[in-house]
Design a protein around this motif. Structure first.
Motif, PDB file in Angstrom:
ATOM      1  N   ALA A 155       0.870  -1.176   0.000  1.00  0.00           N
ATOM      2  CA  ALA A 155       0.000   0.000   0.000  1.00  0.00           C
ATOM      3  C   ALA A 155       0.902   1.219   0.000  1.00  0.00           C
ATOM      4  N   VAL A 156       0.428   2.283  -0.598  1.00  0.00           N
ATOM      5  CA  VAL A 156       1.263   3.473  -0.739  1.00  0.00           C
ATOM      6  C   VAL A 156       0.573   4.700  -0.159  1.00  0.00           C
ATOM      7  N   GLN A 157       1.406   5.670   0.166  1.00  0.00           N
ATOM      8  CA  GLN A 157       0.945   6.999   0.520  1.00  0.00           C
ATOM      9  C   GLN A 157       1.725   7.942  -0.406  1.00  0.00           C
ATOM     10  N   HIS A 158       0.989   8.666  -1.250  1.00  0.00           N
ATOM     11  CA  HIS A 158       1.662   9.573  -2.181  1.00  0.00           C
ATOM     12  C   HIS A 158       1.899  10.935  -1.528  1.00  0.00           C
ATOM     13  N   ALA A 159       2.862  11.651  -2.096  1.00  0.00           N
ATOM     14  CA  ALA A 159       3.129  13.011  -1.627  1.00  0.00           C
ATOM     15  C   ALA A 159       1.846  13.832  -1.719  1.00  0.00           C
ATOM     16  N   PRO A 160       1.577  14.631  -0.696  1.00  0.00           N
ATOM     17  CA  PRO A 160       0.360  15.449  -0.748  1.00  0.00           C
ATOM     18  C   PRO A 160       0.393  16.442  -1.911  1.00  0.00           C
ATOM     19  N   HIS A 161       1.589  16.954  -2.231  1.00  0.00           N
ATOM     20  CA  HIS A 161       1.747  17.853  -3.375  1.00  0.00           C
ATOM     21  C   HIS A 161       2.498  17.108  -4.460  1.00  0.00           C
ATOM     22  N   LEU A 162       1.910  17.019  -5.620  1.00  0.00           N
ATOM     23  CA  LEU A 162       2.561  16.340  -6.736  1.00  0.00           C
ATOM     24  C   LEU A 162       3.951  16.940  -6.941  1.00  0.00           C
ATOM     25  N   VAL A 218      11.183  12.845   2.785  1.00  0.00           N
ATOM     26  CA  VAL A 218      12.465  13.217   3.374  1.00  0.00           C
ATOM     27  C   VAL A 218      12.800  12.265   4.518  1.00  0.00           C
ATOM     28  N   SER A 219      11.867  12.130   5.471  1.00  0.00           N
ATOM     29  CA  SER A 219      12.147  11.291   6.644  1.00  0.00           C
ATOM     30  C   SER A 219      10.836  10.759   7.240  1.00  0.00           C
ATOM     31  N   PHE A 220      10.983   9.720   8.045  1.00  0.00           N
ATOM     32  CA  PHE A 220       9.840   9.130   8.748  1.00  0.00           C
ATOM     33  C   PHE A 220      10.046   9.322  10.249  1.00  0.00           C
ATOM     34  N   HIS A 231       6.335  -6.174   6.337  1.00  0.00           N
ATOM     35  CA  HIS A 231       7.585  -6.703   5.808  1.00  0.00           C
ATOM     36  C   HIS A 231       8.624  -5.601   5.654  1.00  0.00           C
ATOM     37  N   GLY A 232       8.207  -4.444   5.141  1.00  0.00           N
ATOM     38  CA  GLY A 232       9.182  -3.375   4.945  1.00  0.00           C
ATOM     39  C   GLY A 232       8.526  -2.025   4.726  1.00  0.00           C
ATOM     40  N   VAL A 233       9.344  -0.989   4.951  1.00  0.00           N
ATOM     41  CA  VAL A 233       8.931   0.390   4.681  1.00  0.00           C
ATOM     42  C   VAL A 233       9.827   0.889   3.558  1.00  0.00           C
ATOM     43  N   HIS A 234       9.235   1.483   2.537  1.00  0.00           N
ATOM     44  CA  HIS A 234      10.001   1.775   1.324  1.00  0.00           C
ATOM     45  C   HIS A 234       9.761   3.194   0.844  1.00  0.00           C
ATOM     46  N   ARG A 235      10.818   3.777   0.278  1.00  0.00           N
ATOM     47  CA  ARG A 235      10.685   5.062  -0.405  1.00  0.00           C
ATOM     48  C   ARG A 235      10.520   4.810  -1.893  1.00  0.00           C
ATOM     49  N   LEU A 236       9.661   5.566  -2.491  1.00  0.00           N
ATOM     50  CA  LEU A 236       9.434   5.484  -3.933  1.00  0.00           C
ATOM     51  C   LEU A 236       9.451   6.908  -4.472  1.00  0.00           C
ATOM     52  N   PRO A 237       9.589   7.066  -5.775  1.00  0.00           N
ATOM     53  CA  PRO A 237       9.500   8.427  -6.320  1.00  0.00           C
ATOM     54  C   PRO A 237       8.132   9.047  -5.993  1.00  0.00           C
ATOM     55  N   VAL A 251       5.281  10.938   7.674  1.00  0.00           N
ATOM     56  CA  VAL A 251       6.284  11.276   6.659  1.00  0.00           C
ATOM     57  C   VAL A 251       6.488  12.785   6.605  1.00  0.00           C
ATOM     58  N   THR A 252       7.737  13.194   6.552  1.00  0.00           N
ATOM     59  CA  THR A 252       8.047  14.591   6.221  1.00  0.00           C
ATOM     60  C   THR A 252       8.398  14.641   4.742  1.00  0.00           C
ATOM     61  N   TRP A 253       7.755  15.565   4.036  1.00  0.00           N
ATOM     62  CA  TRP A 253       7.946  15.668   2.581  1.00  0.00           C
ATOM     63  C   TRP A 253       8.709  16.944   2.257  1.00  0.00           C
ATOM     64  N   THR A 254       9.386  16.927   1.124  1.00  0.00           N
ATOM     65  CA  THR A 254       9.976  18.182   0.658  1.00  0.00           C
ATOM     66  C   THR A 254       8.850  19.181   0.393  1.00  0.00           C
ATOM     67  N   ARG A 255       9.206  20.455   0.345  1.00  0.00           N
ATOM     68  CA  ARG A 255       8.178  21.478   0.197  1.00  0.00           C
ATOM     69  C   ARG A 255       7.943  21.776  -1.276  1.00  0.00           C
ATOM     70  N   PRO A 256       6.695  21.995  -1.621  1.00  0.00           N
ATOM     71  CA  PRO A 256       6.421  22.386  -3.012  1.00  0.00           C
ATOM     72  C   PRO A 256       6.874  23.828  -3.239  1.00  0.00           C
TER      73      PRO A 256
END
Lengths: 148, 748
Positions: free
Chosen positions: B245-252, B257-259, B272-278, B300-305
């Motif tokens: 299952a995925v959680q996408h960046a709130p802003h395309l 950045v970090s969990f 099983h695992g926690v993964h970073r994806l584009p 999740v901390t995301w980069t800023r738009p």
């Protein structure tokens, strides 16, 4: 382990008690005829019968199933109402993409079991599942056909 | 975001020509260059000359019988279709076309979407399921395939029976030697037959003798879809598979950045695992529900738009600001269509009508959420199951993602739980690259499923659109000149721009150009203004909004000039027999044209009419509406539909009904709103689609003009939107220039 009864058979399921019945059916038991559409009881693709009542299985936690008899689309042809509905669905050529139709037929089965000759208004009240292909009119026609 | 491969002009000389396709507005889409896209995708490593040679020397699409037909010894028939079934009924139609000529009842076929391969590039050298191209583009090809195969069965049976082939006939999959009373089922000689060299120019059946084509045969998949047995991508499972299952960046466009709580999430049951994806994070687990719960727990901390601007989905991006930008654009336009001297007519005009029309972003909202299942096999291949409308392109992109050559990617294309344009490749809007990356990272087969919320976040959207119109009225109150300026971007320009990179994006202007009305002086201009969001093909594409704009404005012009809109259409179509016939047919179907308002059960009602010419077909539509609690109710839709010629009138009827329902849905309810850089709807409680309670009666009459075969899946839609809006204008006096209608409060 939680024991549930699906289509007349008991299953012992090892899953968290809050797991929705939908995912127990699909991923644990492999009964994939019941579909995931929205997960919030809006679309009705996951409709099953719980002691004969049309119920959105995405909102029914495993721990709340209890001793209820669950019936899924896989058992639809095990009674007369279900067989008639399937024949009507084929006769009226209801399905297009087909993804919502398991839920639609289960909702129709509950309706016809409780009301063998529903009016258009009864159908409108009972059949609230979404269909993105817009087959609503044919669904209503098929229910009338099955009830005839 | 563009497709990966940009064929150069030198690749355009393909020996393939499109057969049986007529679609003026998309002629360029089907030009010779189209083939280069798919072939380029198939053979990206080859230099241009080798590519041209490979094309010329290997396969002529639609001709190698064994690539399409698998006949079992038990006389079972499997058809590998170039097209994917997603509700439009294409599999049944293919079986009808092949079965007619092969002499096998269509109901005996099992039809599956073929794997990637050059045999299936039957749309002018291109393979896709979309653009309402499938049946019309393959009509000749599939009939010829069936006829050619039948001739091979005759020859093989002649050898088996030691009689001249001329003494043999066939009947439903059996070769018959009437003189000796001997029968040879196709399956008994299949191996020998399919090894023969196909004959050239095998005659096709006289259409007068058709038994299956033109008949409303039942869909092959109706029973499986009525008993839960139909298998969609979401239903598939592999041994040893992990669910993701995925959680996408709130802003395309932003990245993880970090969990904050990774250890806690890893300790959740079944994880099983926690993964970073584009642009996303994922959790793999032993069940999807567990994976989803975990990924939604992940902090999740995301980069800023970007803070602002329209080049990206910025922190302050909104659909309102985008619309304002389209409206305010002063950029120089390019001409999409010009006839006569509109400027001179406007300069001399005494009466001018002006209006601005807009339509919102729309989601596909198909009921099956996207999924993808990927497995790296011990032999070095990657096997992939995912919804798609363009197998060769998906194969190519999958290969690139996996670091493999395309022939190492085995792609399965399951039936689609609705698509409406959803499953072309739109970059981050497709889950299969995630499945590949996760399978690679975990060393296990992985199935990625997007929750409905993630789907509404990532779905590619029908572009928000804007057009400004002006009409100059003549002394007779009819439009003497018409101007339109449309600003925005269409999916053809974005995704096929490298191939069809002319100045005008056909998918942005279709529905505004090539209208049948006799308006001698006209000028239709296009200004390209890019959307930062992921845009999409969406059922009837540019027609979905432009026919509403044009036909809505047409009624404004009619009212301004004191003309009944139905009569004005008749007047401006007086030399167009095909359109006149449709208008007359739809009027008759609805009991005779009456605009209203008139009294009816439950209050006042009125009717609106609209024409549209989408995808090589023609439609005339009438809608009847009333108001209830300040909102529009649609009671009846009548559609006269002319697809030129037909294969399955039952499926055509179903498709027109379905397109009409979607048209009503968008007229009344649908919009995807952006505010603060994010979409405001995340599920069906925020994005309303048509339910049973608002479903009108739909009445369809098919008119066969005998013109070249047009499309079926999409053309029913655009006229419905305009007819509903025009009916509302007749009822209320208000021409509504923006959708959905639920945004407007009407006084009952």
């Amino acid at each position: 382990m939680i024991r549930i009864n699906i289509n007349g058979r008991d299953y012992d399921v090892a899953a968290e008690p809050d797991t929705p019945l939908l995912w127990v059916l699909r991923d644990t038991l492999g009964l994939t005829g019941t579909k995931y559409g929205c997960g919030i009881a809006q679309c009705g693709a996951c409709t099953v019968l719980v002691d004969g009542e049309a119920t959105r299985s995405c909102q029914l936690a495993l721990e709340n199933v209890g001793s209820a008899h669950i019936r899924t689309i896989e058992a639809i042809e095990q009674d007369e109402v279900g067989r008639k509905l399937v024949e009507a669905w084929v006769e009226v050529q209801v399905p297009q993409c087909g993804y919502c139709q398991s839920g639609q037929i289960m909702a129709a089965a509950a309706l016809l079991s409780q009301n063998p000759h529903p009016t258009d208004a009864d159908i409108a009240d009972a059949m609230t599942n979404l269909c993105r292909c817009g087959t609503y009119n044919r669904i209503a026609a098929a229910i009338h056909h099955a009830a005839a | 975001m563009n497709m990966l491969l940009r064929p150069s002009p030198s690749q355009s000389a393909l020996p393939l020509k499109s057969e049986g396709i007529t679609n003026l507005s998309r002629r360029r889409f089907l030009g010779a260059g189209a083939g280069a896209l798919v072939l380029g995708a198939l053979l990206p490593a080859l230099p241009h000359r080798a590519l041209a040679q490979a094309t010329a020397n290997t396969v002529k699409p639609g001709t190698r019988i064994p690539a399409f037909l698998i006949v079992g010894r038990d006389n079972s028939f499997k058809l590998l279709s170039p097209f994917v079934e997603g509700g439009q009924g294409v599999s049944t139609g293919q079986a009808q076309m092949v079965g007619e000529e092969l002499d096998v009842e269509p109901s005996r076929f099992v039809v599956e979407c073929a794997p990637p391969g050059p045999d299936y590039a039957v749309i002018g050298g291109l393979r896709l399921t979309g653009g309402s191209f499938s049946t019309r583009s393959s009509y000749e090809v599939m009939r010829r395939l069936g006829a050619t195969a039948r001739e091979m069965f005759l020859r093989a049976a002649a050898a088996r029976l030691d009689v001249p082939a001329s003494e043999l006939t066939t009947e439903n999959g059996v070769v018959i030697h009437a003189a000796s009373g001997r029968h040879v089922p196709y399956g008994e000689v299949a191996e020998a037959a399919l090894a023969l060299t196909p004959a050239e120019n095998v005659p096709l059946r006289d259409p007068k003798t058709f038994r299956y084509i033109r008949q409303p045969l039942p869909r092959l998949d109706a029973r499986d879809k009525s008993t839960g047995k139909a298998v969609y991508a979401i239903d598939q499972k592999l041994d040893g598979m992990l669910y993701a299952a995925v959680q996408h960046a709130p802003h395309l466009g932003t990245e993880p950045v970090s969990f904050a709580n990774e250890a806690a999430v890893r300790a959740m049951p079944g994880v099983h695992g926690v993964h970073r994806l584009p642009g996303a994070v994922a959790v793999t687990a032993d069940s999807w529900f567990r994976a989803r719960k975990a990924v939604e727990t992940l902090d999740v901390t995301w980069t800023r738009p970007e803070a602002t601007g329209l080049k990206t989905v910025a922190a302050d991006y909104s659909s309102e600001a985008m619309l304002a930008a389209l409206k305010e654009s002063k950029a120089a336009a390019v001409s999409a269509e010009k006839a006569g001297d509109a400027a001179a007519v406007f300069a001399a005009a005494t009466r001018i009508v002006e209006a601005e029309y807009a339509a919102p972003y729309l989601a596909h909202a198909q009921l099956e959420p996207p999924s993808a299942m990927a497995r790296f096999n011990p032999d070095g291949t990657l096997e992939l199951w995912t919804p798609n409308q363009m197998p060769e392109l998906f194969q190519s992109i999958a290969a690139k993602t996996a670091g493999l050559s395309p022939e190492k990617v085995i792609l399965h294309s399951p039936i689609l739980g609705g698509f409406f344009g959803r499953h072309f490749f739109y970059g981050a809007a497709s889950p299969f690259p995630q499945a590949i990356l996760l399978a690679k990272e975990t060393g296990r087969p992985v199935k990625v499923l997007w929750s409905r919320e993630e789907e509404f976040r990532m779905d590619a959207l029908r572009p928000l659109s804007f057009t400004r119109f002006r009409a100059a009225l003549g002394a007779d109150g009819r439009p003497a000149a018409l101007e339109a300026r449309t600003v925005g971007e269409g999916p053809t320009g974005r995704y096929f721009g490298a191939l069809f990179g002319g100045p005008v994006d056909g998918s942005a202007v279709e529905g505004l150009v090539e209208k049948p009305y006799a308006i001698a002086d006209r000028s239709l201009d296009y200004v390209k203004l890019l959307h930062p969001v992921t845009i999409a093909f969406w059922r009837s594409v540019g027609h979905s909004m432009n026919d509403y704009f044009y036909e809505g404005f047409f009624d404004e012009v009619a009212d301004a000039g004191g003309h009944d809109p139905f009569q004005l259409r008749l007047d401006l179509l007086k030399d167009r027999r095909r359109h006149l016939k449709l208008l007359q047919t739809v009027a008759d179907l609805s009991g005779g044209w009456k605009r209203g308002p008139f009294d009816a059960e439950g209050g006042r009602r009125a009717r609106g009419v609209a024409m549209a010419s989408p995808f090589g077909s023609e439609t005339a539509t009438i809608a009847e509406v009333s108001l209830a609690d300040g909102q529009v109710r649609v009671h009846d839709i009548w559609i006269a539909f002319d697809p030129g010629s037909i294969v399955n009138p039952g499926i055509i009827r179903s498709q027109v009904e379905s397109a009409a329902a979607l048209g009503v849905s968008t007229a009344l309810f649908e919009e995807m709103v952006y505010a603060d850089g994010v979409r405001q709807a995340s599920n069906f409680d925020g994005y309303t689609i048509l339910g049973r309670d608002h479903m009108p009666r739909i009445h369809v009459e098919i008119v066969e003009s005998g013109e070249p075969m047009g499309g079926v899946g999409e053309p029913g839609l655009p006229g419905v939107v305009a007819a509903v809006v025009n009916a509302v204008a007749a009822l209320t006096g208000r021409h509504i220039r923006t959708l959905p209608l639920s945004r407007t409060k009407f006084n009952a």
